[in-house]
Design a protein around this motif. Structure first.
Motif, PDB file in Angstrom:
ATOM      1  N   ASP A  36       0.750  -1.268  -0.053  1.00 57.17           N
ATOM      2  CA  ASP A  36       0.065  -0.049  -0.032  1.00 57.17           C
ATOM      3  C   ASP A  36       0.831   1.250   0.014  1.00 57.17           C
ATOM      4  O   ASP A  36       0.557   2.172  -0.637  1.00 57.17           O
ATOM      5  CB  ASP A  36      -0.975   0.034   1.333  1.00 57.17           C
ATOM      6  N   LEU A  39       2.210   1.680  -3.384  1.00 58.19           N
ATOM      7  CA  LEU A  39       1.392   2.471  -4.237  1.00 58.19           C
ATOM      8  C   LEU A  39       1.079   4.009  -4.047  1.00 58.19           C
ATOM      9  O   LEU A  39       0.888   4.706  -5.015  1.00 58.19           O
ATOM     10  CB  LEU A  39      -0.052   1.791  -4.199  1.00 58.19           C
ATOM     11  N   LEU A 119      -8.542   6.829   1.265  1.00 59.82           N
ATOM     12  CA  LEU A 119      -8.023   5.470   1.823  1.00 59.82           C
ATOM     13  C   LEU A 119      -9.069   5.015   2.743  1.00 59.82           C
ATOM     14  O   LEU A 119      -9.378   5.480   3.789  1.00 59.82           O
ATOM     15  CB  LEU A 119      -6.704   5.691   2.439  1.00 59.82           C
ATOM     16  N   LEU A 148      -6.692   8.097  -6.541  1.00 62.38           N
ATOM     17  CA  LEU A 148      -6.215   6.791  -6.142  1.00 62.38           C
ATOM     18  C   LEU A 148      -7.280   6.188  -4.944  1.00 62.38           C
ATOM     19  O   LEU A 148      -7.194   7.041  -3.950  1.00 62.38           O
ATOM     20  CB  LEU A 148      -4.762   6.840  -5.718  1.00 62.38           C
ATOM     21  N   CYS A 150      -8.586   3.315  -2.413  1.00 64.05           N
ATOM     22  CA  CYS A 150      -8.242   1.866  -1.721  1.00 64.05           C
ATOM     23  C   CYS A 150      -9.380   1.787  -0.891  1.00 64.05           C
ATOM     24  O   CYS A 150     -10.174   2.577  -0.041  1.00 64.05           O
ATOM     25  CB  CYS A 150      -7.209   2.252  -0.755  1.00 64.05           C
ATOM     26  N   THR A 196      -6.159  -1.265 -11.894  1.00 54.78           N
ATOM     27  CA  THR A 196      -6.649  -1.689 -10.613  1.00 54.78           C
ATOM     28  C   THR A 196      -5.701  -2.851 -10.104  1.00 54.78           C
ATOM     29  O   THR A 196      -4.896  -3.266 -10.629  1.00 54.78           O
ATOM     30  CB  THR A 196      -7.921  -2.431 -11.261  1.00 54.78           C
ATOM     31  N   ARG A 209      -7.894  -5.955  -0.159  1.00 54.05           N
ATOM     32  CA  ARG A 209      -7.705  -4.595  -0.402  1.00 54.05           C
ATOM     33  C   ARG A 209      -7.698  -4.433  -1.667  1.00 54.05           C
ATOM     34  O   ARG A 209      -6.864  -4.769  -2.798  1.00 54.05           O
ATOM     35  CB  ARG A 209      -6.464  -4.041   0.272  1.00 54.05           C
ATOM     36  N   TRP A 211      -7.465  -1.530  -5.126  1.00 52.85           N
ATOM     37  CA  TRP A 211      -7.182  -0.175  -5.396  1.00 52.85           C
ATOM     38  C   TRP A 211      -7.308   0.069  -6.793  1.00 52.85           C
ATOM     39  O   TRP A 211      -7.302  -0.749  -7.560  1.00 52.85           O
ATOM     40  CB  TRP A 211      -5.407  -0.418  -5.457  1.00 52.85           C
TER      41      TRP A 211
END
Length: 217
Positions: A36, A39, A119, A148, A150, A196, A209, A211
């Motif tokens: 994470d 990213l 997030l 972005l 998450c 993705t 998780r 993304w």
């Protein structure tokens, strides 16, 4: 904004106001999974390469994601629905800016953001709210900038309701979506899909998780 969305905002705000201190203690700074973190670092590079407009960390909670971007040289501020969360973030990171707001109705001018990071906050948006938020992302992003997201991923159950957490009575809904579903909401708002990803649960995590990275053309 519809009355149902207003009700959702009210109950979510009240829930996080009630559990803010316990939540911050449960998820301290430095607890970010290495993948994470990588990213987020990649997102920071994309942001800074596109200009100097600030990034909004939406659903910033205790402020850890905001601080991660700041450490990587990104001009960033946090926005959270919960005043209690905003106060905790201000205490933890007094050099950064945080304010109360909703990603479904951002108090920001058009084309004013160099990026959007969210997030684990879009999980509390019902489908209508997610579509509204994605439209707000596109409205506020400058051309060429990225968003972005998450989120805890999954398909069953699609919705989970919690009436209690950390010993507090709350009224809080969670919505589990696949990366493809979230990507569809972003592209439906006029953003271009970039990537993705799906990470399997690690440690005490119980759900994968997801993304999704998208870009305003």
């Amino acid at each position: 904004m519809s009355d149902s969305t207003a009700d959702f905002l009210r109950t979510t705000r009240a829930a996080y106001d009630a559990i803010a201190k316990d939540y911050a203690a449960r998820f301290p700074a430095g607890g970010v999974h290495p993948l994470d973190r990588a990213l987020i670092s990649g997102f920071a590079e994309l942001v800074t390469a596109n200009g100097s407009a600030p990034v909004a960390d939406l659903g910033s909670g205790p402020g850890h994601g905001t601080a991660l971007l700041h450490e990587r040289g990104v001009p960033v501020f946090g926005v959270d629905l919960s005043p209690a969360m905003v106060n905790l973030a201000r205490e933890a990171y007094p050099g950064l800016r945080f304010h109360v707001g909703s990603m479904t109705a951002l108090d920001l001018p058009d084309a004013s953001l160099g990026g959007v990071l969210a997030l684990y906050s879009t999980i509390h948006l019902p489908d209508e709210g997610l579509r509204t938020a994605c439209a707000e992302f596109r409205r506020t992003l400058v051309p060429g900038s990225h968003v972005l997201l998450c989120f805890q991923s999954g398909t069953a159950p699609g919705r989970l309701h919690l009436a209690g957490r950390f010993g507090q009575e709350i009224d809080l809904d969670y919505y589990w979506r696949t990366p493809e579903q979230v990507a569809g909401a972003l592209t439906g708002a006029g953003l271009d899909l970039v990537a993705t990803a799906l990470r399997e649960p690690a440690g005490e995590e119980t759900r994968p998780r997801g993304w999704v990275l998208a870009r305003r053309g």
